[in-house]
Design an enzyme around this catalytic site. Structure first.
Site, PDB file in Angstrom:
ATOM      1  N   ASN A   9       0.971  -1.136  -0.072  1.00 18.59           N
ATOM      2  CA  ASN A   9      -0.034  -0.011  -0.022  1.00 18.59           C
ATOM      3  C   ASN A   9       0.874   1.357   0.089  1.00 18.59           C
ATOM      4  OD1 ASN A   9      -1.409   2.477   1.100  1.00 18.59           O
ATOM      5  ND2 ASN A   9      -3.197   1.160   1.645  1.00 18.59           N
ATOM      6  N   ASP A  69      -1.141  -4.173   9.689  1.00 18.18           N
ATOM      7  CA  ASP A  69      -2.700  -4.528   9.360  1.00 18.18           C
ATOM      8  C   ASP A  69      -3.489  -3.682  10.203  1.00 18.18           C
ATOM      9  OD1 ASP A  69      -4.092  -6.404   7.717  1.00 18.18           O
ATOM     10  OD2 ASP A  69      -5.191  -6.691   9.619  1.00 18.18           O
TER      11      ASP A  69
HETATM   12  P1  ITT Z   1      -1.179  -4.294   2.762  1.00 20.98           P
HETATM   13  O1  ITT Z   1      -1.933  -5.369   3.213  1.00 20.98           O
HETATM   14  O2  ITT Z   1      -0.105  -4.798   1.886  1.00 20.98           O
HETATM   15  O3  ITT Z   1      -0.089  -3.506   3.946  1.00 20.98           O
HETATM   16  P2  ITT Z   1      -3.995  -3.223   2.408  1.00 20.98           P
HETATM   17  O4  ITT Z   1      -4.311  -2.033   1.905  1.00 20.98           O
HETATM   18  O5  ITT Z   1      -4.314  -4.475   2.174  1.00 20.98           O
HETATM   19  O6  ITT Z   1      -2.102  -3.061   2.248  1.00 20.98           O
HETATM   20  P3  ITT Z   1      -4.890  -3.777   4.900  1.00 20.98           P
HETATM   21  O7  ITT Z   1      -5.047  -5.093   4.670  1.00 20.98           O
HETATM   22  O8  ITT Z   1      -4.307  -3.402   6.246  1.00 20.98           O
HETATM   23  O9  ITT Z   1      -3.779  -2.999   4.034  1.00 20.98           O
HETATM   24  O10 ITT Z   1      -6.167  -2.967   4.870  1.00 20.98           O
HETATM   25  C1  ITT Z   1      -6.358  -1.836   5.581  1.00 20.98           C
HETATM   26  C2  ITT Z   1      -7.353  -0.949   4.881  1.00 20.98           C
HETATM   27  O11 ITT Z   1      -7.920  -0.040   5.826  1.00 20.98           O
HETATM   28  C3  ITT Z   1      -6.839  -0.067   3.679  1.00 20.98           C
HETATM   29  O12 ITT Z   1      -6.794  -0.623   2.363  1.00 20.98           O
HETATM   30  C4  ITT Z   1      -7.538   1.528   3.738  1.00 20.98           C
HETATM   31  O13 ITT Z   1      -8.904   1.185   3.005  1.00 20.98           O
HETATM   32  C5  ITT Z   1      -8.031   1.161   5.234  1.00 20.98           C
HETATM   33  N1  ITT Z   1      -6.774   2.129   5.965  1.00 20.98           N
HETATM   34  C6  ITT Z   1      -6.036   1.787   6.854  1.00 20.98           C
HETATM   35  N2  ITT Z   1      -5.217   2.626   7.428  1.00 20.98           N
HETATM   36  C7  ITT Z   1      -5.743   3.902   6.995  1.00 20.98           C
HETATM   37  C8  ITT Z   1      -5.543   5.107   6.806  1.00 20.98           C
HETATM   38  O14 ITT Z   1      -4.412   5.641   7.645  1.00 20.98           O
HETATM   39  N3  ITT Z   1      -6.154   5.969   6.249  1.00 20.98           N
HETATM   40  C9  ITT Z   1      -7.413   5.680   5.663  1.00 20.98           C
HETATM   41  N4  ITT Z   1      -7.693   4.332   5.311  1.00 20.98           N
HETATM   42  C10 ITT Z   1      -6.852   3.440   6.058  1.00 20.98           C
END
Ligand code: ITT
Length: 201
Positions: A9, A69
């Site tokens: 991400n 996560d």
């Molecule tokens: P990785 O697993 O590769 O780290 P991902 O986007 O799939 O990337 P997650 O599984 O942790 O990550 O999903 C978390 C989701 O929650 C992310 O895609 C966002 O939609 C949301 N999210 C997490 N942190 C956030 C933030 O700081 N601001 C806004 N949305 C956030």
């Protein structure tokens, strides 16, 4: 000492790089070492998913790896999207806009305020080594109109009531003062320093 950021991400990568900037640790992004890993996040908690990601990237690279996560928990939706925040939209490859649109549609039947919080568990490990974790939480509220251009994900609809601004209206430096991710990384910092930064003699 090198530390691989175990995330694909781009928003997280930027924030974590800035959060760890001052430490004498060389931060490596997966693409810089040609690593293209899509880890199945089938854990039942943030902690389990963070550990799965950290372990997979550490094993694939031989480096220390730091994973994150995270998710958004909305009280009116009994904590959803929570662990499923990235997959939250009824389309195959949802964009951030799809996720925000779906969330706002789900919330229309509920009265405001839409109390919510972001949660993050950061984990780091080295191959079969012990996994170190820390959690951070950032409370706020979901609003129906998007505001701001910064951040990523749900940031434009996540209001910080005490600041009267959404997370997307903050600069990255401001977000890194108070976000769930900043709090988790901050809590993990002493362990990171003790374990992977070479001792200065
Ligand atoms: P990785 O697993 O590769 O780290 P991902 O986007 O799939 O990337 P997650 O599984 O942790 O990550 O999903 C978390 C989701 O929650 C992310 O895609 C966002 O939609 C949301 N999210 C997490 N942190 C956030 C933030 O700081 N601001 C806004 N949305 C956030």
């Amino acid at each position: 000492m090198k530390l691989l950021l175990a995330t694909n991400n781009a928003g997280k990568q930027k924030e974590i790089c800035a959060l760890l900037e001052a430490l004498e640790i060389e931060l490596i992004l997966p693409r810089e070492i040609g690593l293209d890993l899509d880890v199945t996040e089938d854990g039942e908690t943030y902690r389990e998913n963070a550990a799965l990601k950290a372990r997979a990237f550490a094993e694939a690279s031989g480096l220390w790896a730091l994973a994150d996560d995270s998710g958004l928990e909305v009280d009116a939706l009994d904590g959803a999207p929570g662990l499923y925040s990235a997959r939250y939209a009824p389309v195959p490859h949802p964009t951030d806009a799809d996720r925000r649109g779906h969330l706002l549609r789900e919330l229309t039947a509920h009265s405001r305020p839409w109390v919510a919080r972001f949660r993050c568990v950061a984990a780091f490990t080295h191959r079969e080594g012990k996994i170190y974790h820390a959690q951070g939480v950032c409370p706020g509220e979901i609003i129906p109109q998007e505001r701001g251009e910064g951040g990523f994900g749900y940031d434009p609809i996540f209001l910080l009531p005490h600041k009267k601004r959404t997370m997307a209206e903050l600069t990255m430096a401001e977000k890194n003062q108070l976000s769930h991710r900043a709090r988790a990384i901050q809590a993990l910092r002493p362990t990171l320093l003790e374990i992977i930064r070479p001792k200065v003699v």
